[in-house]
Design a protein around this motif. Structure first.
Motif, PDB file in Angstrom:
ATOM      1  N   TRP A 192       6.449  -5.886   3.552  1.00  0.00           N
ATOM      2  CA  TRP A 192       5.670  -5.330   4.641  1.00  0.00           C
ATOM      3  C   TRP A 192       5.812  -6.284   5.833  1.00  0.00           C
ATOM      4  O   TRP A 192       5.858  -7.509   5.650  1.00  0.00           O
ATOM      5  CB  TRP A 192       4.197  -5.222   4.254  1.00  0.00           C
ATOM      6  CG  TRP A 192       3.900  -4.116   3.301  1.00  0.00           C
ATOM      7  CD1 TRP A 192       3.745  -4.222   1.949  1.00  0.00           C
ATOM      8  CD2 TRP A 192       3.703  -2.736   3.617  1.00  0.00           C
ATOM      9  NE1 TRP A 192       3.458  -2.992   1.401  1.00  0.00           N
ATOM     10  CE2 TRP A 192       3.436  -2.061   2.415  1.00  0.00           C
ATOM     11  CE3 TRP A 192       3.740  -2.017   4.809  1.00  0.00           C
ATOM     12  CZ2 TRP A 192       3.202  -0.691   2.356  1.00  0.00           C
ATOM     13  CZ3 TRP A 192       3.499  -0.652   4.746  1.00  0.00           C
ATOM     14  CH2 TRP A 192       3.235  -0.006   3.544  1.00  0.00           C
ATOM     15  N   HIS A 193       5.908  -5.752   7.021  1.00  0.00           N
ATOM     16  CA  HIS A 193       6.031  -6.579   8.208  1.00  0.00           C
ATOM     17  C   HIS A 193       5.728  -5.737   9.441  1.00  0.00           C
ATOM     18  O   HIS A 193       5.573  -4.519   9.346  1.00  0.00           O
ATOM     19  CB  HIS A 193       7.429  -7.189   8.322  1.00  0.00           C
ATOM     20  CG  HIS A 193       8.535  -6.186   8.460  1.00  0.00           C
ATOM     21  ND1 HIS A 193       9.004  -5.435   7.405  1.00  0.00           N
ATOM     22  CD2 HIS A 193       9.265  -5.814   9.532  1.00  0.00           C
ATOM     23  CE1 HIS A 193       9.981  -4.644   7.816  1.00  0.00           C
ATOM     24  NE2 HIS A 193      10.164  -4.850   9.121  1.00  0.00           N
ATOM     25  N   TYR A 194       5.629  -6.389  10.583  1.00  0.00           N
ATOM     26  CA  TYR A 194       5.525  -5.662  11.853  1.00  0.00           C
ATOM     27  C   TYR A 194       6.216  -6.453  12.946  1.00  0.00           C
ATOM     28  O   TYR A 194       6.486  -7.655  12.797  1.00  0.00           O
ATOM     29  CB  TYR A 194       4.071  -5.340  12.215  1.00  0.00           C
ATOM     30  CG  TYR A 194       3.179  -6.537  12.476  1.00  0.00           C
ATOM     31  CD1 TYR A 194       3.052  -7.076  13.758  1.00  0.00           C
ATOM     32  CD2 TYR A 194       2.449  -7.116  11.446  1.00  0.00           C
ATOM     33  CE1 TYR A 194       2.227  -8.160  13.997  1.00  0.00           C
ATOM     34  CE2 TYR A 194       1.619  -8.203  11.683  1.00  0.00           C
ATOM     35  CZ  TYR A 194       1.509  -8.725  12.959  1.00  0.00           C
ATOM     36  OH  TYR A 194       0.691  -9.809  13.197  1.00  0.00           O
ATOM     37  N   HIS A 195       6.544  -5.762  14.002  1.00  0.00           N
ATOM     38  CA  HIS A 195       7.235  -6.347  15.148  1.00  0.00           C
ATOM     39  C   HIS A 195       6.329  -6.203  16.367  1.00  0.00           C
ATOM     40  O   HIS A 195       6.011  -5.072  16.755  1.00  0.00           O
ATOM     41  CB  HIS A 195       8.558  -5.619  15.408  1.00  0.00           C
ATOM     42  CG  HIS A 195       9.499  -5.676  14.250  1.00  0.00           C
ATOM     43  ND1 HIS A 195      10.523  -6.588  14.178  1.00  0.00           N
ATOM     44  CD2 HIS A 195       9.564  -4.939  13.108  1.00  0.00           C
ATOM     45  CE1 HIS A 195      11.180  -6.413  13.048  1.00  0.00           C
ATOM     46  NE2 HIS A 195      10.613  -5.423  12.374  1.00  0.00           N
ATOM     47  N   PRO A 196       5.905  -7.313  16.984  1.00  0.00           N
ATOM     48  CA  PRO A 196       5.041  -7.222  18.168  1.00  0.00           C
ATOM     49  C   PRO A 196       5.654  -6.381  19.293  1.00  0.00           C
ATOM     50  O   PRO A 196       4.936  -5.736  20.038  1.00  0.00           O
ATOM     51  CB  PRO A 196       4.857  -8.684  18.584  1.00  0.00           C
ATOM     52  CG  PRO A 196       5.005  -9.451  17.308  1.00  0.00           C
ATOM     53  CD  PRO A 196       6.069  -8.710  16.544  1.00  0.00           C
ATOM     54  N   GLY A 197       6.977  -6.363  19.384  1.00  0.00           N
ATOM     55  CA  GLY A 197       7.636  -5.596  20.436  1.00  0.00           C
ATOM     56  C   GLY A 197       8.236  -4.289  19.968  1.00  0.00           C
ATOM     57  O   GLY A 197       8.903  -3.595  20.727  1.00  0.00           O
ATOM     58  N   GLY A 198       8.048  -3.928  18.705  1.00  0.00           N
ATOM     59  CA  GLY A 198       8.608  -2.682  18.169  1.00  0.00           C
ATOM     60  C   GLY A 198       9.967  -2.903  17.530  1.00  0.00           C
ATOM     61  O   GLY A 198      10.546  -3.992  17.602  1.00  0.00           O
ATOM     62  N   GLN A 199      10.480  -1.858  16.892  1.00  0.00           N
ATOM     63  CA  GLN A 199      11.767  -1.926  16.210  1.00  0.00           C
ATOM     64  C   GLN A 199      12.419  -0.549  16.203  1.00  0.00           C
ATOM     65  O   GLN A 199      11.735   0.473  16.103  1.00  0.00           O
ATOM     66  CB  GLN A 199      11.592  -2.412  14.766  1.00  0.00           C
ATOM     67  CG  GLN A 199      12.900  -2.589  14.015  1.00  0.00           C
ATOM     68  CD  GLN A 199      12.702  -3.052  12.596  1.00  0.00           C
ATOM     69  OE1 GLN A 199      11.846  -2.556  11.884  1.00  0.00           O
ATOM     70  NE2 GLN A 199      13.511  -4.021  12.166  1.00  0.00           N
TER      71      GLN A 199
END
Length: 153
Positions: free
Chosen positions: A70-77
């Motif tokens: 699981w992860h996330y990107h502060p600027g999107g992907q």
């Protein structure tokens, strides 16, 4: 946060309407040994962090059963699926089957994971956008139960 309510946009780029195979346009790259992945994964960085274009790009190949944490990107992907079939899931939503010729636009700060199906490898070009907003934030592993959720649906 309002952005978390935005659904991913998956666009099919297979204009012919058939399911022809696409050859992987980039080499597999190096096998990675990271606690942020389960299974065998290869990465070929195509464009490292770039403040001119504000992105980084890598070609990622997941062997059958392999997946990210699981992860996330502060600027999107943005994920461009170039080969095979895999799974993509955002927190609180159903697992989606993803296939070659599709594009996933994941909004900033949305917790998600992606990887190959149990039977087939999957390759995608991963584009981290707006990298000036921060690097990927890695979270815990996807459990076997979460990963197998697609088979029960």
């Amino acid at each position: 946060m309002a952005l978390a309510l935005i659904a991913p946009i998956i666009i099919s780029c297979n204009q012919s309407g058939d399911n022809g195979t696409l050859e992987d346009p980039f080499p597999k790259g190096e096998k990675i040994n990271s606690e942020n992945f389960t299974g065998i994964v290869y990465v070929n960085m195509l464009a490292p962090n770039d403040t001119i274009h504000n992105i980084s790009m890598g070609n990622v190949t997941f062997e059958p059963g392999a997946r990210s944490n699981w992860h996330y990107h502060p600027g999107g992907q943005v994920l461009i699926i170039t080969h095979g079939e895999g799974h993509y899931q955002e927190e609180g939503k159903d697992v989606q089957i993803i296939s070659a010729g599709e594009v996933i636009k994941c909004p900033p700060n949305v917790k998600h994971w992606h990887g190959a199906s149990p039977e087939e490898s999957m390759t995608h070009t991963a584009i981290s956008t707006n990298i000036d907003q921060g690097s990927v934030v890695w979270l815990g592993p996807v459990t076997a139960e979460e990963y197998s959720q697609i088979e029960r649906e």
